[in-house]
Design an enzyme around this catalytic site. Structure first.
Site, short mmCIF file in Angstrom:
data_model
loop_
_atom_site.label_atom_id
_atom_site.label_comp_id
_atom_site.label_asym_id
_atom_site.label_seq_id
_atom_site.Cartn_x
_atom_site.Cartn_y
_atom_site.Cartn_z
N ASP A 16 0.95 -0.97 -0.13
CA ASP A 16 0.01 0.19 -0.06
C ASP A 16 1.05 1.15 -0.13
O ASP A 16 1.66 1.32 0.74
CB ASP A 16 -0.87 -0.13 1.36
CG ASP A 16 -1.90 0.99 1.22
OD1 ASP A 16 -1.60 2.30 0.70
OD2 ASP A 16 -3.03 0.65 1.93
N GLY A 38 -9.41 5.08 -5.71
CA GLY A 38 -8.08 4.44 -5.71
C GLY A 38 -7.06 4.72 -4.81
O GLY A 38 -7.02 5.24 -3.60
N VAL A 39 -5.66 5.36 -5.43
CA VAL A 39 -4.56 5.81 -4.63
C VAL A 39 -5.03 7.19 -4.07
O VAL A 39 -4.62 7.23 -2.80
CB VAL A 39 -3.50 5.79 -5.70
CG1 VAL A 39 -2.11 6.80 -5.11
CG2 VAL A 39 -2.91 4.63 -6.09
N ASP A 40 -5.54 8.00 -4.87
CA ASP A 40 -6.08 9.31 -4.32
C ASP A 40 -6.87 9.22 -3.14
O ASP A 40 -6.58 9.84 -2.24
CB ASP A 40 -6.78 10.12 -5.59
CG ASP A 40 -6.51 11.40 -5.18
OD1 ASP A 40 -5.70 12.39 -5.52
OD2 ASP A 40 -7.66 11.88 -4.72
N THR A 126 -3.11 2.86 -14.29
CA THR A 126 -3.71 1.66 -14.61
C THR A 126 -4.82 1.18 -13.78
O THR A 126 -5.22 0.03 -13.82
CB THR A 126 -2.48 0.24 -14.13
OG1 THR A 126 -2.13 0.44 -12.87
CG2 THR A 126 -1.38 0.81 -15.20
N GLY A 127 -5.53 2.04 -13.25
CA GLY A 127 -6.76 1.69 -12.51
C GLY A 127 -7.85 2.70 -13.19
O GLY A 127 -8.15 2.17 -14.22
N ALA A 128 -8.36 3.49 -12.43
CA ALA A 128 -9.72 4.15 -13.18
C ALA A 128 -9.18 4.78 -14.56
O ALA A 128 -10.22 4.69 -15.37
CB ALA A 128 -10.01 5.50 -12.33
N TYR A 129 -7.97 5.10 -14.73
CA TYR A 129 -7.72 5.64 -16.15
C TYR A 129 -7.40 4.41 -17.21
O TYR A 129 -7.04 4.81 -18.43
CB TYR A 129 -6.35 6.56 -16.09
CG TYR A 129 -6.75 7.95 -15.42
CD1 TYR A 129 -8.33 8.06 -15.07
CD2 TYR A 129 -5.62 8.93 -15.27
CE1 TYR A 129 -8.48 9.27 -14.47
CE2 TYR A 129 -6.21 10.29 -14.89
CZ TYR A 129 -7.51 10.41 -14.30
OH TYR A 129 -7.84 11.56 -13.97
P1 ADP Z 1 -5.49 6.04 -12.19
O1 ADP Z 1 -6.68 7.09 -11.94
O2 ADP Z 1 -4.07 6.94 -12.34
O3 ADP Z 1 -5.55 4.87 -12.99
P2 ADP Z 1 -5.92 4.55 -9.59
O4 ADP Z 1 -5.79 4.90 -8.13
O5 ADP Z 1 -7.34 4.16 -10.10
O6 ADP Z 1 -5.06 5.53 -10.75
O7 ADP Z 1 -5.06 3.28 -9.84
C1 ADP Z 1 -3.61 3.24 -10.11
C2 ADP Z 1 -3.12 1.98 -9.60
O8 ADP Z 1 -3.04 1.91 -8.17
C3 ADP Z 1 -3.80 0.62 -9.86
O9 ADP Z 1 -3.39 -0.37 -10.15
C4 ADP Z 1 -4.56 0.46 -8.38
O10 ADP Z 1 -4.92 -0.95 -8.08
C5 ADP Z 1 -3.63 0.67 -7.67
N1 ADP Z 1 -3.76 1.11 -6.19
C6 ADP Z 1 -5.16 1.44 -5.73
N2 ADP Z 1 -5.13 1.71 -4.37
C7 ADP Z 1 -3.54 1.38 -3.77
C8 ADP Z 1 -2.88 2.03 -2.82
N3 ADP Z 1 -3.31 2.20 -1.72
N4 ADP Z 1 -1.61 1.65 -2.87
C9 ADP Z 1 -1.02 1.29 -4.09
N5 ADP Z 1 -1.49 1.08 -5.20
C10 ADP Z 1 -2.71 1.33 -5.04
#
Ligand code: ADP
Length: 183
Positions: A16, A38-40, A126-129
């Site tokens: 994480d 997600g990360v944000d 690689t998540g929402a985008y």
């Molecule tokens: P984006 O909008 O740039 O695609 P996201 O936050 O939706 O960003 O996802 C980016 C990546 O981070 C995804 O592969 C997701 O699985 C991963 N992710 C989500 N939460 C966490 C976390 N707490 N720590 C590390 N990676 C995460």
């Protein structure tokens, strides 16, 4: 998995991003720096409201896609958060690769400019985008390797992958790109 590039360490781990004890952690932000999932979501939840307060004040116009801005890290164990904006994947013909590489490179530049010797990245885009993971992993790692080879800093670049699938994609790309045997 860990390799040495130009004397510096580049490593991959599963975990994480909000738990990383490094000088700077990178946030997968959006261009209005408005908060999201997600990360944000995880960074602002764990880091507390000071981070958003600071970005609202310093960057009222947000941050362009393919770039990054820096703030303090609130309650996180890091010293700084670097908010990077990856492109939304729309097939690959809209400059997505250059924008993703640009976001990673700007984060590394900001880390060096702000005296950070260690930085941790999530897998941007690689998540929402929806950026395809294998391609994103190659871009992330080749940008970091180029930066370390030309600049020789920061001392530690860590990619924190959230699940086994992302870790596997980054590990395969790193073996291919580094030419080093994993340790
Ligand atoms: P984006 O909008 O740039 O695609 P996201 O936050 O939706 O960003 O996802 C980016 C990546 O981070 C995804 O592969 C997701 O699985 C991963 N992710 C989500 N939460 C966490 C976390 N707490 N720590 C590390 N990676 C995460």
């Amino acid at each position: 998995m860990k390799v040495r590039i130009h004397g510096q360490i580049l490593e991959l781990c599963q975990g994480d991003i909000t738990h990383q004890e490094v000088d700077a952690v990178v946030n997968a932000a959006n261009c209005s720096l408005a908060g999201g999932g997600g990360v944000d979501g995880a960074i602002h939840r764990r880091g507390g409201p000071d981070i958003m307060r600071e970005t609202d004040e310093k960057y009222p116009d947000g941050c362009p896609t393919g770039s990054a801005v820096i703030s303090g890290a609130g309650n996180l164990p890091a010293r700084h958060v670097i908010h990077a904006v990856a492109p939304v994947w729309s097939g690959g013909a809209r400059g997505e690769a250059a924008l993703l590489a640009g976001a990673y490179a700007r984060c590394l530049e900001l880390a060096v400019e702000n005296g950070c010797s260690s930085i941790a990245f999530p897998s941007l885009g690689t998540g929402a985008y929806r950026y395809p993971l294998d391609q994103a992993a190659r871009i992330a790692l080749s940008t970091a390797i180029d930066f370390l080879n030309t600049r020789g800093r920061p001392e530690l670049v860590r990619f924190v992958l959230f699940d086994a699938g992302a870790y596997g994609a980054f590990a395969a790309a790193l073996e291919e790109l580094s030419g080093n045997t994993p340790k």
